[in-house]
Every structure is written in C-alpha cells, then in structure tokens.
Motif scaffolding. Structure first.
Motif, PDB file in Angstrom:
ATOM      1  N   ASN A 121       0.721  -1.072   0.082  1.00  0.00           N
ATOM      2  CA  ASN A 121       0.040  -0.080   0.012  1.00  0.00           C
ATOM      3  C   ASN A 121       0.974   1.171   0.132  1.00  0.00           C
ATOM      4  OD1 ASN A 121      -2.661   1.155  -0.239  1.00  0.00           O
ATOM      5  ND2 ASN A 121      -2.647   1.168   2.048  1.00  0.00           N
ATOM      6  N   LEU A 122       1.958   1.252  -0.806  1.00  0.00           N
ATOM      7  CA  LEU A 122       2.798   2.493  -1.090  1.00  0.00           C
ATOM      8  C   LEU A 122       2.939   2.734  -2.472  1.00  0.00           C
ATOM      9  CD1 LEU A 122       5.932   1.127   1.391  1.00  0.00           C
ATOM     10  CD2 LEU A 122       3.966   2.700   1.961  1.00  0.00           C
ATOM     11  N   THR A 123       3.434   3.705  -2.618  1.00  0.00           N
ATOM     12  CA  THR A 123       3.619   4.296  -4.147  1.00  0.00           C
ATOM     13  C   THR A 123       5.168   3.697  -4.420  1.00  0.00           C
ATOM     14  OG1 THR A 123       4.667   6.507  -3.449  1.00  0.00           O
ATOM     15  CG2 THR A 123       2.344   6.398  -3.868  1.00  0.00           C
ATOM     16  N   PRO A 124       5.281   3.581  -5.644  1.00  0.00           N
ATOM     17  CA  PRO A 124       6.569   2.960  -6.086  1.00  0.00           C
ATOM     18  C   PRO A 124       7.656   3.961  -5.599  1.00  0.00           C
ATOM     19  CG  PRO A 124       5.099   2.607  -7.971  1.00  0.00           C
ATOM     20  CD  PRO A 124       4.303   3.555  -6.925  1.00  0.00           C
ATOM     21  N   GLU A 125       7.543   5.234  -5.711  1.00  0.00           N
ATOM     22  CA  GLU A 125       8.425   6.433  -5.476  1.00  0.00           C
ATOM     23  C   GLU A 125       8.589   6.091  -3.868  1.00  0.00           C
ATOM     24  OE1 GLU A 125       6.372   7.243  -8.928  1.00  0.00           O
ATOM     25  OE2 GLU A 125       5.665   6.931  -7.076  1.00  0.00           O
ATOM     26  N   THR A 126       7.779   5.990  -3.028  1.00  0.00           N
ATOM     27  CA  THR A 126       8.060   5.678  -1.633  1.00  0.00           C
ATOM     28  C   THR A 126       8.711   4.772  -1.167  1.00  0.00           C
ATOM     29  OG1 THR A 126       5.933   7.181  -1.073  1.00  0.00           O
ATOM     30  CG2 THR A 126       6.846   5.698   0.529  1.00  0.00           C
ATOM     31  N   LEU A 127       8.472   3.761  -2.007  1.00  0.00           N
ATOM     32  CA  LEU A 127       9.215   2.321  -1.661  1.00  0.00           C
ATOM     33  C   LEU A 127      10.646   2.673  -2.078  1.00  0.00           C
ATOM     34  CD1 LEU A 127       9.579  -0.665  -1.186  1.00  0.00           C
ATOM     35  CD2 LEU A 127       9.002  -1.171  -3.600  1.00  0.00           C
ATOM     36  N   SER A 128      10.926   3.159  -3.327  1.00  0.00           N
ATOM     37  CA  SER A 128      12.316   3.500  -3.637  1.00  0.00           C
ATOM     38  C   SER A 128      12.980   4.453  -2.595  1.00  0.00           C
ATOM     39  CB  SER A 128      12.409   4.251  -5.062  1.00  0.00           C
ATOM     40  OG  SER A 128      11.845   3.324  -6.066  1.00  0.00           O
ATOM     41  N   ARG A 129      12.503   5.373  -2.046  1.00  0.00           N
ATOM     42  CA  ARG A 129      12.915   6.398  -1.070  1.00  0.00           C
ATOM     43  C   ARG A 129      13.122   5.544   0.092  1.00  0.00           C
ATOM     44  NH1 ARG A 129       9.135   9.685  -0.989  1.00  0.00           N
ATOM     45  NH2 ARG A 129       8.189   9.113   1.022  1.00  0.00           N
ATOM     46  N   VAL A 130      12.575   4.727   0.618  1.00  0.00           N
ATOM     47  CA  VAL A 130      12.509   3.792   1.713  1.00  0.00           C
ATOM     48  C   VAL A 130      13.771   2.901   1.586  1.00  0.00           C
ATOM     49  CG1 VAL A 130      11.855   2.240   3.393  1.00  0.00           C
ATOM     50  CG2 VAL A 130      10.413   4.125   2.762  1.00  0.00           C
ATOM     51  N   LEU A 131      13.855   2.358   0.588  1.00  0.00           N
ATOM     52  CA  LEU A 131      15.003   1.234   0.252  1.00  0.00           C
ATOM     53  C   LEU A 131      16.376   2.160   0.061  1.00  0.00           C
ATOM     54  CD1 LEU A 131      13.616  -0.891  -2.132  1.00  0.00           C
ATOM     55  CD2 LEU A 131      13.790  -1.425   0.131  1.00  0.00           C
ATOM     56  N   ARG A 132      16.248   3.550  -0.410  1.00  0.00           N
ATOM     57  CA  ARG A 132      17.342   4.214  -0.420  1.00  0.00           C
ATOM     58  C   ARG A 132      17.941   4.784   0.880  1.00  0.00           C
ATOM     59  NH1 ARG A 132      15.443   7.075  -4.181  1.00  0.00           N
ATOM     60  NH2 ARG A 132      14.679   8.756  -3.009  1.00  0.00           N
ATOM     61  N   THR A 133      17.257   4.991   1.652  1.00  0.00           N
ATOM     62  CA  THR A 133      17.745   5.430   3.093  1.00  0.00           C
ATOM     63  C   THR A 133      17.858   4.280   3.982  1.00  0.00           C
ATOM     64  OG1 THR A 133      15.499   7.210   3.095  1.00  0.00           O
ATOM     65  CG2 THR A 133      16.384   6.235   5.339  1.00  0.00           C
TER      66      THR A 133
END
Length: 222
Positions: free
Chosen positions: A175-187
């Motif tokens: 239940n996330l946007t692809p952009e949010t998932l990418s940001r979390v993984l990057r962090t």
C-alpha cells in the motif's frame, strides 16, 4: 508441488487425469474478475499476482504466488465467480487441475484435505497480518516487516532475498507508491541496513530491521 507430498498414487492419478500445463506471458490474465472458476492452479515457474479493486477504484496487489504455491482454491470449493483477478509476473508456467478432479482427490484423501485447509488458514493469517501492518504502519515499518518476512521464508544464511515481483508490484502490496518504496530502500541503503541490486536485496543488519518494527509496536498512540 509441496502440498501434494504424501499423496498416494490413486490420488495423484485423479489429479493428473485432466491436468495440463498452461503458459502466460508477462501481464497476461490467468483469470478475470467475475469469471467462472475452472480449477486449481499450481505455480510451476514464474509468478502470479492476485489483484483486487480498492473502494476508490484503483487496482491493488493483494498477494503474490511463487513457484510451489497454489491459488484459485476459493473458486474450487465454493463454485462462486471470482471477485479478484490474477496476472502473470514475467513468463509464467502453471499447472491447471480441473475443479472436478481436485474435488475428487480431496474426497479420496483426508490428509490432503487437511493440508489444503492448513494452507488456506495460513494464507488468511498472512493477509490479516498484512492488513494490520499496512493499515497504519509507517512506510519504513511496512518495508521492514515485509523484508523480515521474506528473509524468514527463504531461510538463506547469506541474508539475501529475491523479490518475487517487480518493485512496483511490491509497493502496491504494501500500500505504498513506487516512489515511496524507492525512497525507503534508498534510506536503508544509506544507513547500511541493506544493499539493493535490481530485485536482489542483501540484508546487512537484520537486527536494525527488527528494531524498527518493534519500535513501531510499542510507540504510544494519540
């Protein structure tokens, strides 16, 4: 297929009588919403995502089936039209067992019936856990919980997991946007928790992931 381990020859004969391999290209529909169930599907290779429609009308990934998994059992046992739909993830090969053959096999083998019931109950529990974690948890906690679950399922000592679907599908599942998932993984990469290479993720600090989840569980509510 793991759930068929222990079946005797008569049961396997009943299952394979009209079973067949079916192949799907990436994104192809295995069955559509509202269609009549035809039987049970086992994933031989590739993967399948189970989709549903949110109240606001957008599509959401509910579950991902990997090799060795099965799906379509609700239709087999109820005979009701599908309320969800499924799509192949990449090039996918399935084994389709007609509904009548599946019901015959279950009637012959109580142990198989019990294993299927156990598998369905386990799926329900996973879905409950998923709803609980994605309903209110922060994006970081949702990702951490998912990665820990995948790590437990793979049982690999090197801490590596292979995402069962593209990141866009994983984001929908959480239940996330692809952009949010990418940001979390990057962090998480910047913090040294993991490294990412395509769909391959190496968990470098499992304890920190677990700590994130635990901290969310004990956080005071407003």
């Amino acid at each position: 297929m793991p759930i068929l381990h222990g079946c005797d020859d008569a049961v396997l004969d009943a299952l394979e009588h009209e079973a067949r391999f079916v192949r799907f290209g990436s994104g192809a529909a295995v069955f559509e919403r509202g269609s009549v169930p035809t039987g049970l599907f086992f994933v031989f290779s590739g993967g399948v995502r189970l989709m549903s429609q949110c109240p606001e009308g957008r599509s959401k990934v509910v579950e991902i089936f990997e090799p060795g998994g099965m799906f379509g059992e609700i239709g087999v046992f109820t005979g009701q039209r599908y309320r969800t739909w499924t799509q192949a993830i990449g090039s996918t090969v399935l084994v389709h067992v007609p509904r009548a053959c599946m019901l015959e096999a279950v009637a012959m083998d109580n142990a198989l019936s019990n294993r299927m019931l156990g598998a369905v109950c386990a799926r329900i529990q996973r879905l409950i856990d998923s709803i609980s974690s994605t309903a209110s948890g922060t994006a970081s906690v949702r990702v951490a919980s998912y990665l820990l679950e995948q790590l437990e399922r793979t049982l690999r000592p090197d801490g590596c997991i292979i995402l069962p679907a593209p990141k866009k599908a994983i984001a929908s599942l959480l239940n996330l946007t692809p952009e949010t998932l990418s940001r979390v993984l990057r962090t998480m990469m910047e913090e040294g928790v993991l490294t990412v290479g395509g769909r391959r993720i190496h968990i470098r600090n499992r304890a920190q992931l677990a700590q994130m989840v635990a901290a969310e569980a004990v956080a005071p509510t407003a």
